[in-house]
Scaffold this motif. Structure first.
Motif, PDB file in Angstrom:
ATOM      1  N   ASN A  42      -8.229   3.825   1.001  1.00  0.00           N
ATOM      2  CA  ASN A  42      -8.071   2.394   0.749  1.00  0.00           C
ATOM      3  C   ASN A  42      -6.601   2.005   0.949  1.00  0.00           C
ATOM      4  OD1 ASN A  42      -8.866  -0.117  -0.290  1.00  0.00           O
ATOM      5  ND2 ASN A  42      -9.252   0.641  -2.357  1.00  0.00           N
TER       6      ASN A  42
ATOM      7  N   TRP B 205      -8.997  -0.099   5.393  1.00  0.00           N
ATOM      8  CA  TRP B 205      -9.212   1.340   5.252  1.00  0.00           C
ATOM      9  C   TRP B 205      -8.559   2.091   6.414  1.00  0.00           C
ATOM     10  CZ3 TRP B 205     -11.843   3.111   0.917  1.00  0.00           C
ATOM     11  CH2 TRP B 205     -12.454   2.109   0.145  1.00  0.00           C
TER      12      TRP B 205
ATOM     13  N   VAL C 253      -5.159   5.698  -2.825  1.00  0.00           N
ATOM     14  CA  VAL C 253      -4.864   4.345  -2.349  1.00  0.00           C
ATOM     15  C   VAL C 253      -3.436   4.322  -1.806  1.00  0.00           C
ATOM     16  CG1 VAL C 253      -4.861   1.879  -2.868  1.00  0.00           C
ATOM     17  CG2 VAL C 253      -6.290   3.400  -4.228  1.00  0.00           C
TER      18      VAL C 253
ATOM     19  N   ASN D 243     -13.690  -3.888  -4.858  1.00  0.00           N
ATOM     20  CA  ASN D 243     -12.325  -3.343  -4.855  1.00  0.00           C
ATOM     21  C   ASN D 243     -11.373  -4.391  -5.447  1.00  0.00           C
ATOM     22  OD1 ASN D 243     -10.283  -1.584  -4.003  1.00  0.00           O
ATOM     23  ND2 ASN D 243     -10.675  -1.881  -1.830  1.00  0.00           N
TER      24      ASN D 243
ATOM     25  N   TRP E 169     -11.717  -0.692  -9.449  1.00  0.00           N
ATOM     26  CA  TRP E 169     -13.016  -1.252  -9.072  1.00  0.00           C
ATOM     27  C   TRP E 169     -13.616  -2.022 -10.235  1.00  0.00           C
ATOM     28  CZ3 TRP E 169     -14.713  -0.451  -4.049  1.00  0.00           C
ATOM     29  CH2 TRP E 169     -13.965   0.468  -3.308  1.00  0.00           C
TER      30      TRP E 169
ATOM     31  N   VAL F 199     -12.999  -7.982  -1.650  1.00  0.00           N
ATOM     32  CA  VAL F 199     -11.801  -7.496  -2.359  1.00  0.00           C
ATOM     33  C   VAL F 199     -11.258  -8.638  -3.210  1.00  0.00           C
ATOM     34  CG1 VAL F 199      -9.571  -6.326  -2.196  1.00  0.00           C
ATOM     35  CG2 VAL F 199     -11.217  -6.063  -0.339  1.00  0.00           C
TER      36      VAL F 199
END
Lengths: 141, 141
Positions: free
Chosen positions: A24, A40, A89, B24, B40, B89
């Protein structure tokens, strides 16, 4: 003051790619600090990003590498790459060429704000202006 | 100037939860704009976050709701919720109580920077100080 802690070994091995081989990634403007987009990368995309200095993602919808700006010209010059405590991340500090990260022609993909009126349910309101017509960014179909 | 575009209907239905029912979420300090963490939420967590004004996530590792700061006291007061163009997101602008978002006792989870030396492979370097000992945040085991 303690010395900086350094992770040794191949830097790519410290990144925890998920069961689809992806990590991510948050892209943030290096000056305004605005979050521009979240996408991503697979291992190859991350390696290309680090070696070229321009953001390359992995498009889940198209199933292939996506050199950001390859169509629109709005590339992202990478100023810094950060990894989080869990290694799953990344944050890229970028210079957004053209000032437009979103395919809708806006600076940032995060243009909907949740706004509420007391006593009523909140709703999503598009707050940011379209800076360029998408058909001028990608060509008319 | 065009009027703000508004998405009508239940605001929660505009959020695209993935095949695991999750979305996300990027948490960003509302003043410094630093990205503090990425986590999340499921639908319930998002509803609780919006109604209480404090960030509640869904912990994938523990499989349950995670009221941020429930153990450490480092809650996140939500100033704004933003949704991206694809609806998958969220960005939360937060006031980070205690100034510590990371379980390692740092301000942000993104404390590793990729640093390179010309001619050598880059490596991850922990750049940010530990502000509080984690054992003082969560209690000694």
């Amino acid at each position: 003051m303690s010395k900086d802690v350094v992770i040794t070994g191949n830097w790519l091995d410290s990144v925890s790619f998920d069961d689809k081989g992806l990590v991510n990634v948050v892209a943030q403007d290096h000056i305004s600090k605005r979050v521009l987009m979240v996408a991503w990368m697979n291992r190859e995309a991350l390696e290309i990003t680090a070696s070229t200095g321009f953001a390359t993602y992995f498009s889940r919808s198209r199933g292939k590498l996506w050199h950001k700006g390859e169509e629109s010209g709005n590339q992202q010059k990478v100023k810094e790459i950060r990894l989080d405590c869990d290694g799953d991340v990344l944050v890229l500090m970028v210079e957004q060429v053209g000032g437009i990260a979103c395919h809708t022609g806006r600076e940032s993909c995060f243009y909907y704000a949740l706004e509420g009126v007391p006593g009523e349910k909140p709703g999503w309101v598009a707050k940011d202006p379209v800076l360029k017509n998408p058909s001028d960014m990608y060509g008319k179909k």
